[in-house]
Scaffold this motif. Sequence first.
Motif, PDB file in Angstrom:
ATOM      1  N   ASN A  88      36.304  40.813  45.300  1.00  5.24           N
ATOM      2  CA  ASN A  88      37.672  40.308  45.142  1.00  5.24           C
ATOM      3  C   ASN A  88      37.734  38.787  45.199  1.00  5.24           C
ATOM      4  O   ASN A  88      38.497  38.154  44.468  1.00  5.24           O
ATOM      5  N   ALA A 129      44.828  44.030  39.378  1.00  2.00           N
ATOM      6  CA  ALA A 129      44.040  43.205  38.459  1.00  2.00           C
ATOM      7  C   ALA A 129      43.821  43.959  37.158  1.00  2.00           C
ATOM      8  O   ALA A 129      43.634  45.186  37.145  1.00  2.00           O
ATOM      9  N   ARG A 169      41.353  47.903  42.018  1.00  2.00           N
ATOM     10  CA  ARG A 169      42.155  47.046  41.141  1.00  2.00           C
ATOM     11  C   ARG A 169      43.295  46.389  41.924  1.00  2.00           C
ATOM     12  O   ARG A 169      43.637  45.228  41.674  1.00  2.00           O
ATOM     13  N   GLU A 204      39.760  33.474  38.552  1.00  2.06           N
ATOM     14  CA  GLU A 204      41.159  33.337  38.138  1.00  2.06           C
ATOM     15  C   GLU A 204      41.568  31.872  38.172  1.00  2.06           C
ATOM     16  O   GLU A 204      42.219  31.358  37.242  1.00  2.06           O
ATOM     17  N   GLY A 226      43.589  42.449  42.482  1.00  2.00           N
ATOM     18  CA  GLY A 226      44.845  41.889  41.996  1.00  2.00           C
ATOM     19  C   GLY A 226      45.593  41.116  43.062  1.00  2.00           C
ATOM     20  O   GLY A 226      46.246  40.102  42.763  1.00  2.00           O
ATOM     21  N   GLN A 254      40.521  40.574  33.908  1.00  2.00           N
ATOM     22  CA  GLN A 254      40.315  39.682  35.052  1.00  2.00           C
ATOM     23  C   GLN A 254      39.030  40.044  35.802  1.00  2.00           C
ATOM     24  O   GLN A 254      38.252  39.163  36.182  1.00  2.00           O
ATOM     25  N   ALA A 306      43.962  37.699  43.273  1.00  2.00           N
ATOM     26  CA  ALA A 306      44.296  36.906  42.079  1.00  2.00           C
ATOM     27  C   ALA A 306      45.743  36.429  42.118  1.00  2.00           C
ATOM     28  O   ALA A 306      46.045  35.280  41.757  1.00  2.00           O
ATOM     29  N   LYS A 307      46.662  37.292  42.564  1.00  2.00           N
ATOM     30  CA  LYS A 307      48.080  36.900  42.638  1.00  2.00           C
ATOM     31  C   LYS A 307      48.287  35.836  43.709  1.00  2.00           C
ATOM     32  O   LYS A 307      49.066  34.875  43.519  1.00  2.00           O
ATOM     33  N   VAL A 309      36.770  37.375  41.948  1.00  2.00           N
ATOM     34  CA  VAL A 309      37.859  37.521  40.980  1.00  2.00           C
ATOM     35  C   VAL A 309      38.891  36.413  41.193  1.00  2.00           C
ATOM     36  O   VAL A 309      39.387  35.813  40.238  1.00  2.00           O
TER      37      VAL A 309
END
Length: 428
Positions: A258, A169, A212, A265, A216, A173, A219-220, A261
Motif C-alpha cells: 500500500n 484503488a 483494493r 500515486e 485506495g 493504480q 492513495a486517497k 501505491v
Amino acid sequence: MRQNWDTLERMRELARLGPLSEAFAYAPELGCLLRHLDPALWRRFKSADPRWRPAQADDLAFLHYCEGLPEIDLPLLLCAAVGDIATWQRELDSSLVCERSMITPDAHRPAGSWPMAQVPAIWLAPGPTSSRARVYAPSACLDYPLAPPELGWAREMLEGRPQGECTPATDEQIARVHPLRLLRDIDRFAASGGGHFDPETPVIRETPAAIRAAAGAIAKAVRDGLGDRGKRVGICLARPGSHHAGVDRPMGTCLINNLAVGATEALSQGVERVAIVDVDAHHGNGTQEIFCADPRVLAASIHQFPFYPGTGLQSADPGILNRPVRTDAGQSFAEEWTAVLGALVAHRPGLILVEASFDAHELDGISELGWRDEDYQRVFHDLRSLSLGLGVPLVLEVGAAATQVAFRRGLAATLHGLAQAEAEADAR
C-alpha cells in the motif's frame, strides 16, 4: 524421494552461503518446527540459555544455537521438518535467489556515508495530544474477517476525528507497483476458495476487496495531503498491509504494498521525491525491492536483525537506507533515528509515508528492540516538524503490534508527538 534429495541439496547450498538464521526468511518458523521435531535439543538449548525472550525471538535464537553445534546436520534436520510442502519449497527457492545475488560486503555502503544534515536534539516535554489528523478507515478493511485486532484498537482511539473519504484503488493504480497478473492470480485464488501464498499470507473470498480498499485509502490520503499541502496528517487503517509485499510476491501477511501505491500515486502527480519511513521491527523487504533502483524514493528502515524476513543489511542501492539493529550490539535508538532523520532532511521529500507499527515497543511480545513511549513520540514529532517545515503531506499506515498495551501506548505517544510538533509550529 527425488524431491526430498533436491530439497536437501538446496538447503545445504543455502547453509554454505550464510547462516540460515539470517538468510532464510522464515527462520523463526524453522526454529519452531525444529523445536517440536527434536524436543531434547530444545531442552539442551534452554538449559544453556534460560533467559526469557519473545517466542519468535526464542525460536530464532534456537536455530542460531543449532547452527553452532558441529555434531548436528542442520540441513538434514530442517529438510525433514519442511518435507515437500510447497510453501516451504517456494521460500527455499526465493531465499537462494536472494543469497546468490547478495552484494559482497566490500561493496556495502560504508557506515556514515549517507549525506547527513546537522539535526538539533529535540527534548521531549508534555504537550497537547490532539493532532490535526484525518482518519481513513475503509469498511472493507475494518470488516475484513482476517483483520488484525489493531484496527479495532486504533479505530476506538481515533474516534471523533475527521474521516477521509475512502475509494478503492483502481487496478491501474496498483499496476504502477505490481503486475496485473498478480492481481488476477489473487482474484482467481480467492474466488476458488482461497488458501495460503506462504505460511503467513492467507487469501479468502473477501481478500480482493480488502486489498483494493487498503491501497485506495493510502492513495486517497496522499491526494488529499497534496491538495492541502500537509495541513492534516493522514492516518490510514489500511490492512492487509504492506511492507513485505514485493513486486510480484505476497509475503508475511502482505499482498499489496500500500505504501508503494501511495508513493507512485504522488510521483504520477508530479511530486519529485518521496520518502518512506519504516519503524516496524521487521525489515520492509518488499518496499526495498520495489524502489531499490529508483533514487526518487528514499526507503528508510530501522529494524531488528537478524530477524524475519532475514533481509535489511546496509545496501548500496540508491535511496535505500537500512539501519539494522543487533540487539546484543549496544546500538542506541537515538543514533539510528538521527541517521534516518538526517537522510530525510537531505532528501527533501514532497511526501512522507510511514509504516507506523508498534511491534518494536518494549511491552510488545515480538521483538527485542525495546522502544519506549518517548521514542515513538520523538519519531513522530520529528516527522511532523519536517513535513510542516517543508509544507508536504505526512501519511501514516497504522501497522502491527502483538499486544494491546504496546499498541495503545505507541499510538498515544505518536499522536502526542504529532500534536506537539503542530503546537510548536503554530507558536512560531
